[in-house]
Design an enzyme around this catalytic site. Structure first.
Site, PDB file in Angstrom:
ATOM      1  N   CYS A   1       0.827  -1.211   0.000  1.00 36.30           N
ATOM      2  CA  CYS A   1       0.000   0.000   0.000  1.00 36.30           C
ATOM      3  C   CYS A   1       0.866   1.269   0.000  1.00 36.30           C
ATOM      4  O   CYS A   1       1.486   1.552  -1.022  1.00 36.30           O
ATOM      5  CB  CYS A   1      -1.010  -0.053   1.131  1.00 36.30           C
ATOM      6  SG  CYS A   1      -2.464   0.940   0.729  1.00 36.30           S
TER       7      CYS A   1
ATOM      8  N   HIS B   1      -3.405  -5.149   1.785  1.00 41.87           N
ATOM      9  CA  HIS B   1      -2.755  -5.373   3.088  1.00 41.87           C
ATOM     10  C   HIS B   1      -2.793  -6.844   3.477  1.00 41.87           C
ATOM     11  O   HIS B   1      -3.662  -7.251   4.250  1.00 41.87           O
ATOM     12  CB  HIS B   1      -3.495  -4.568   4.181  1.00 41.87           C
ATOM     13  CG  HIS B   1      -3.275  -3.097   4.114  1.00 41.87           C
ATOM     14  ND1 HIS B   1      -2.405  -2.433   4.938  1.00 41.87           N
ATOM     15  CD2 HIS B   1      -3.829  -2.168   3.312  1.00 41.87           C
ATOM     16  CE1 HIS B   1      -2.422  -1.144   4.663  1.00 41.87           C
ATOM     17  NE2 HIS B   1      -3.281  -0.959   3.674  1.00 41.87           N
TER      18      HIS B   1
ATOM     19  N   GLU C   1      -1.148  -8.390   5.566  1.00 46.49           N
ATOM     20  CA  GLU C   1      -0.948  -8.575   7.019  1.00 46.49           C
ATOM     21  C   GLU C   1      -2.270  -8.486   7.783  1.00 46.49           C
ATOM     22  O   GLU C   1      -2.317  -8.842   8.964  1.00 46.49           O
ATOM     23  CB  GLU C   1       0.065  -7.546   7.551  1.00 46.49           C
ATOM     24  CG  GLU C   1      -0.458  -6.143   7.781  1.00 46.49           C
ATOM     25  CD  GLU C   1      -0.668  -5.317   6.510  1.00 46.49           C
ATOM     26  OE1 GLU C   1      -0.505  -5.845   5.393  1.00 46.49           O
ATOM     27  OE2 GLU C   1      -1.029  -4.124   6.647  1.00 46.49           O
TER      28      GLU C   1
HETATM   29  N1  GLN Z   1      -3.541   6.389   0.742  1.00 50.90           N
HETATM   30  C1  GLN Z   1      -2.270   6.156   1.379  1.00 50.90           C
HETATM   31  C2  GLN Z   1      -1.165   6.938   0.685  1.00 50.90           C
HETATM   32  O1  GLN Z   1      -1.396   7.536  -0.298  1.00 50.90           O
HETATM   33  C3  GLN Z   1      -1.934   4.674   1.380  1.00 50.90           C
HETATM   34  C4  GLN Z   1      -2.967   3.922   2.188  1.00 50.90           C
HETATM   35  C5  GLN Z   1      -2.453   2.698   2.888  1.00 50.90           C
HETATM   36  O2  GLN Z   1      -1.248   2.474   3.010  1.00 50.90           O
HETATM   37  N2  GLN Z   1      -3.379   1.934   3.428  1.00 50.90           N
HETATM   38  O3  GLN Z   1      -0.064   6.982   1.151  1.00 50.90           O
END
Ligand code: GLN
Length: 187
Positions: free
Chosen positions: A78, A168, A170
């Site tokens: 992410c 995610h 995890e």
């Molecule tokens: N929206 C976040 C970003 O732009 C990432 C979201 C996440 O890691 N769950 O950094």
């Protein structure tokens, strides 16, 4: 036993440690260049990529991290995927440029503020994917292997030693993606 670090400056790092321990890795939290030098592979967790960038800058960790990635495996999830990318938009921001993907932050819009989806991973079969304000991978270079897609876009990819997930793993009761990364680190 492979020793995996979790970048622990900000975000969702503790759950990664539990997943990696369950699959048999030795795990340490990484906040300094010295701690980074002690590990064989690294997870960059989810969180807020802009905040992580600020902290990397403040701790003088951006360059050590980039150099680490030139020879050792990194798994970015992410916000970590955003940091690994070659190009970031919405808005444009600095990144490590370790994986040849272009990402758009919060690319699914409000529809994917938070969603649990079933995806099909190559070599994995059915996988649960928890998306939280996920980036979208809107382009990937020829060296990038797509391991799973959602809604037509890649969500789990690898390039050489590196692994990237826009979801995610995890947060699911399934450690197969972490086990896969551990195998990459163990070579
Ligand atoms: N929206 C976040 C970003 O732009 C990432 C979201 C996440 O890691 N769950 O950094």
């Amino acid at each position: 036993m492979a020793h995996i670090g979790i970048l622990a400056l900000q975000g969702d790092y503790e759950k990664h440690a539990r997943s990696l321990e369950r699959v048999g890795a030795r795990v340490s939290e990484v906040r300094t260049a010295a701690e980074l030098a002690a590990v064989d592979g690294l997870v960059i967790p989810g969180g807020e990529s802009t905040t992580m960038l600020k902290l990397l800058d403040r701790e003088a960790m951006f360059e050590p991290l980039r150099e680490f990635g030139v020879s050792k495996p990194i798994f970015g999830t992410c916000a970590g995927a955003i940091l690994m990318a070659a190009k970031v938009e919405n808005p444009e921001q600095a990144s490590l440029g370790l994986v040849d993907i272009a990402v758009r932050r919060n690319g699914y819009g409000r529809q994917l503020d938070s969603r649990v989806a079933q995806i099909d991973g190559e070599g994995f079969g059915a996988l649960e994917a928890v998306f939280i304000r996920a980036p979208i991978i809107y382009s990937a270079g020829p060296g990038v292997r797509v391991l799973a897609s959602y809604d037509g876009d890649p969500v789990l990819v690898e390039e050489g030693r590196h692994l990237v997930a826009t979801f995610h793993p995890e947060l699911s009761a399934d450690d197969r993606v972490h086990a896969y990364f551990l195998r990459k680190v163990a070579g």
